[in-house]
Design a protein around this motif. Structure first.
Motif, short mmCIF file in Angstrom:
data_model
loop_
_atom_site.label_atom_id
_atom_site.label_comp_id
_atom_site.label_asym_id
_atom_site.label_seq_id
_atom_site.Cartn_x
_atom_site.Cartn_y
_atom_site.Cartn_z
N LEU A 252 0.90 -1.10 0.03
CA LEU A 252 0.04 0.07 0.07
C LEU A 252 0.95 1.23 -0.07
CD1 LEU A 252 -2.99 -0.80 2.41
CD2 LEU A 252 -3.06 -0.25 -0.05
N LEU A 253 1.19 1.67 -1.20
CA LEU A 253 2.06 2.99 -1.48
C LEU A 253 1.22 4.28 -1.57
CD1 LEU A 253 4.69 1.26 -3.79
CD2 LEU A 253 4.41 1.04 -1.24
N PRO A 258 -6.51 4.34 -0.21
CA PRO A 258 -8.07 4.58 -0.42
C PRO A 258 -8.60 5.61 0.74
CG PRO A 258 -7.78 2.52 0.72
CD PRO A 258 -6.22 3.00 0.37
N LEU A 259 -8.39 6.98 0.40
CA LEU A 259 -8.63 7.78 1.66
C LEU A 259 -10.03 7.67 2.08
CD1 LEU A 259 -6.95 11.03 0.23
CD2 LEU A 259 -6.07 9.38 1.91
N GLU A 289 4.51 5.78 4.52
CA GLU A 289 4.28 6.33 5.84
C GLU A 289 3.27 7.47 5.38
OE1 GLU A 289 5.75 6.35 8.50
OE2 GLU A 289 7.11 4.77 7.82
N ASP A 290 2.71 7.55 4.11
CA ASP A 290 1.47 8.45 3.68
C ASP A 290 0.43 7.70 4.29
OD1 ASP A 290 3.15 10.12 2.92
OD2 ASP A 290 2.73 10.15 0.86
N VAL A 291 0.34 6.31 3.95
CA VAL A 291 -1.04 5.28 4.28
C VAL A 291 -1.04 5.38 5.84
CG1 VAL A 291 -2.00 3.27 3.90
CG2 VAL A 291 -0.67 4.22 1.92
N VAL A 324 -13.22 -9.99 5.83
CA VAL A 324 -13.37 -9.37 4.43
C VAL A 324 -11.96 -9.10 4.06
CG1 VAL A 324 -14.23 -7.07 3.32
CG2 VAL A 324 -15.33 -8.00 5.28
N LEU A 325 -11.85 -9.25 2.60
CA LEU A 325 -10.51 -9.02 1.88
C LEU A 325 -10.67 -7.64 1.06
CD1 LEU A 325 -9.99 -12.55 0.90
CD2 LEU A 325 -8.84 -11.45 2.61
N LEU A 326 -9.67 -6.83 1.42
CA LEU A 326 -9.32 -5.40 0.63
C LEU A 326 -8.54 -5.42 -0.49
CD1 LEU A 326 -9.77 -2.50 0.78
CD2 LEU A 326 -7.95 -2.38 2.40
N LEU A 327 -8.95 -5.05 -1.49
CA LEU A 327 -8.14 -4.88 -2.87
C LEU A 327 -8.27 -3.54 -3.23
CD1 LEU A 327 -6.93 -6.86 -4.86
CD2 LEU A 327 -9.29 -6.54 -6.24
N VAL A 328 -6.98 -2.83 -3.48
CA VAL A 328 -6.74 -1.57 -3.74
C VAL A 328 -5.82 -1.14 -4.89
CG1 VAL A 328 -6.10 0.71 -2.79
CG2 VAL A 328 -7.24 -0.94 -1.27
N GLU A 329 -6.35 -0.46 -5.81
CA GLU A 329 -5.50 -0.06 -6.98
C GLU A 329 -5.38 1.30 -7.05
OE1 GLU A 329 -2.99 0.15 -8.93
OE2 GLU A 329 -3.39 -2.17 -9.11
N ILE A 330 -4.56 1.85 -7.67
CA ILE A 330 -4.27 3.27 -7.90
C ILE A 330 -5.44 3.97 -8.92
CG2 ILE A 330 -2.88 5.20 -8.65
CD1 ILE A 330 -0.51 3.25 -8.08
N ASP A 331 -5.89 5.31 -8.39
CA ASP A 331 -7.07 5.82 -9.22
C ASP A 331 -6.50 6.41 -10.66
OD1 ASP A 331 -9.60 6.55 -9.80
OD2 ASP A 331 -9.71 8.28 -8.48
N SER A 332 -6.28 5.72 -11.66
CA SER A 332 -6.00 6.46 -12.66
C SER A 332 -6.15 5.59 -13.83
CB SER A 332 -4.56 6.65 -12.61
OG SER A 332 -3.58 5.57 -13.00
N LYS A 333 -6.41 6.12 -15.27
CA LYS A 333 -6.51 5.45 -16.46
C LYS A 333 -5.77 4.35 -16.61
CE LYS A 333 -9.31 8.97 -18.68
NZ LYS A 333 -9.23 10.01 -20.06
N GLU A 334 -4.35 4.73 -16.29
CA GLU A 334 -3.32 3.70 -16.58
C GLU A 334 -3.51 2.48 -15.70
OE1 GLU A 334 -2.00 7.73 -17.51
OE2 GLU A 334 -2.76 6.87 -16.06
N THR A 335 -4.22 2.43 -14.91
CA THR A 335 -4.29 1.06 -14.16
C THR A 335 -5.49 0.30 -14.01
OG1 THR A 335 -5.30 2.54 -12.10
CG2 THR A 335 -2.92 2.08 -12.07
N ARG A 336 -6.38 0.88 -14.95
CA ARG A 336 -7.55 -0.03 -15.27
C ARG A 336 -7.33 -1.51 -15.66
NH1 ARG A 336 -10.80 4.50 -19.04
NH2 ARG A 336 -11.47 5.94 -17.23
N GLY A 337 -6.15 -1.55 -16.33
CA GLY A 337 -5.90 -3.09 -16.91
C GLY A 337 -5.07 -3.90 -15.81
N ILE A 338 -4.68 -3.31 -14.72
CA ILE A 338 -4.17 -3.87 -13.81
C ILE A 338 -4.87 -4.80 -12.96
CG2 ILE A 338 -2.51 -3.78 -11.67
CD1 ILE A 338 -1.03 -2.58 -14.18
N LEU A 339 -4.48 -6.24 -12.77
CA LEU A 339 -5.34 -7.20 -12.13
C LEU A 339 -4.27 -7.84 -11.16
CD1 LEU A 339 -7.42 -8.84 -15.18
CD2 LEU A 339 -8.36 -7.70 -13.38
N PRO A 340 -4.43 -7.60 -9.98
CA PRO A 340 -3.41 -8.08 -9.00
C PRO A 340 -3.75 -9.48 -9.02
CG PRO A 340 -4.39 -5.92 -8.33
CD PRO A 340 -5.23 -6.60 -9.28
#
Length: 423
Positions: A252-253, A258-259, A289-291, A324-340
């Motif tokens: 979680l960088l 996920p604010l 540290e931000d998270v 519950v299991l949490l899945l988080v991805e960066i909020d940008s168009k470039e990450t739409r195709g990222i499937l962890p």
């Protein structure tokens, strides 16, 4: 049996999802009449180690190794911390040291497409004889690092072999690419190499439909989607925690923060005494540290457990135990195709998935199709709060249950069956 040479940088004892994809393919390919032969670096600089993967390597698989020279070892003389972070793909934009800025500039502009480029020439020379010795006519390269594809490109030109590329992540459109401080000339060189690989390969494999659409604008070569998945052999039956636990496994960088979730959880803890006494947030992996500061500011510090890096075996147990299991991805168009990779193991655990990511995220569609949970954007505050409350009351009463459908196609065996058709 047909033989295929698999060229990869990541292999046990390296940790992370990139290792699991081809470790599992190698495990199941012989079931479909294909003998895998693996080529890896002899002395790699893996940023994460997971020795639990070592015992999964088939005992009879042939593995060839050749030395690699990596700049991260030299960079470590100046700053071990920065060198390790950059080598693992962790690039922060805040509070960068002068050394880190210099490392990123050198990494981006002197090592194209990546810091493993010096392995290309020696590998081609080494594998020239191996291909003849093993009578191999098909080679598969998997990246990142995308320099691995340059080995396949050269071998195709030299030997006339059939060459398939496997892209676990995109190349020039991936999120961190913009953070490498690339000059205009370097950007064009990345694009040139990407175009060359995509148009010289005989076939292309990607892990998401968004990446397929992107590559179809660059090449007319056949592109197949073979996602990551879960191995039924790995799945256990650990008992659920008594607490209302929400668990996240992986990094979680700063950008993956996920604010909206921390805000909603902070409000729920203050508003609901039952949730306040039973809620636990468990985070496994590298947390920026931000998270951590955001979690603290939301009043969740006393509800949070920081587990650090855990092995794959421990991750499977944690998934099985969690409410519950949490899945988080960066909020940008470039990450739409990222499937962890963990998405599929989350589904196999049959625990509700709470996903927060970009609009039109491929993962959101898979979660919806399999009835594995719910996905939200970074501004869906009210909807997110409603679902969390619904799940909490289910946990308190009859028990929180998730009945997923259509998971079998994501099993490693079924995915390997599909791969075998292409080989």
């Amino acid at each position: 049996m047909k033989k295929v040479l698999i060229i990869t940088y990541y292999w046990p004892p390296a940790g992370g999802p990139g290792v699991q994809r081809w470790l599992k393919f190698v495990k199941y390919l012989p079931h479909f009449g294909i003998t895998p032969i693996v080529y890896i670096p002899e002395n790699p600089n893996y940023p994460i180690l997971d020795n639990s993967f070592v015992k999964e390597v088939p005992k009879d698989v042939i593995i060839y190794k050749h030395p690699i020279r990596e700049p991260y070892k030299l960079a470590g003389l100046f700053s071990k911390k920065d060198a390790k972070r950059i080598s693992s793909g962790i690039i922060t934009t805040k509070n960068q040291s002068i050394i880190e800025k210099a490392m990123l500039w050198v990494r981006g502009n002197f090592f194209i497409p990546d810091a493993r480029k010096n392995w290309v020439g020696p590998s081609v020379k080494f594998l020239d004889a191996i291909i003849d010795k093993e009578r191999i006519d098909t080679v598969v390269t998997t990246g990142p690092p995308h320099s691995i594809h340059l080995i396949g490109n050269r071998l195709k030109e030299l030997k006339g072999i059939r060459w398939l590329t496997d892209f676990r992540d995109p190349w020039t459109s991936i999120g961190y690419h913009k953070k490498l401080k690339l000059t205009r000339k370097s950007q064009l060189e990345h694009k040139r190499l990407e175009h060359q690989v995509l148009n010289n390969a005989d076939g292309i494999i990607v892990t998401s439909y968004t990446t397929k659409k992107e590559f179809e604008t660059i090449t007319d070569k056949p592109i197949s989607v073979i996602t990551n998945g879960f191995d039924s052999d790995d799945q256990g039956h650990a008992p659920l925690t008594k607490d209302f636990t929400i668990s996240h496994i992986g990094s979680l960088l700063s950008g993956r923060n996920p604010l909206v979730l921390w805000k909603v959880l902070g409000e729920l803890v203050n508003e609901n005494e039952g949730l306040k006494t039973s809620f636990k947030l468990r985070l496994a992996g590298v947390i920026s540290e931000d998270v951590l500061q955001t979690i603290k500011d939301s009043g969740l510090e006393n509800h949070t457990e920081i587990l650090g890096y855990i092995s794959h075996e421990e991750a499977i147990t944690l998934q099985q135990q969690s409410q519950v299991l949490l899945l988080v991805e960066i909020d940008s168009k470039e990450t739409r195709g990222i499937l962890p990779g963990k998405l599929y193991e989350y589904m196999a655990a049959e625990r509700p998935i709470l996903a927060i990511g970009p609009e039109k995220w491929d993962a959101a569609q898979i979660i919806a199709d399999t009835h594995s949970g719910f996905s939200f954007g970074y501004s869906d505050e009210n909807e997110l709060k409603d679902v969390l409350l619904k799940w909490f009351w289910a946990y308190k009463n009859e028990g929180l249950v998730m009945k997923s459908v259509g998971l079998e196609k994501f099993s490693r065996r079924e995915l390997t069956k599909e791969l075998a058709k292409h080989i």
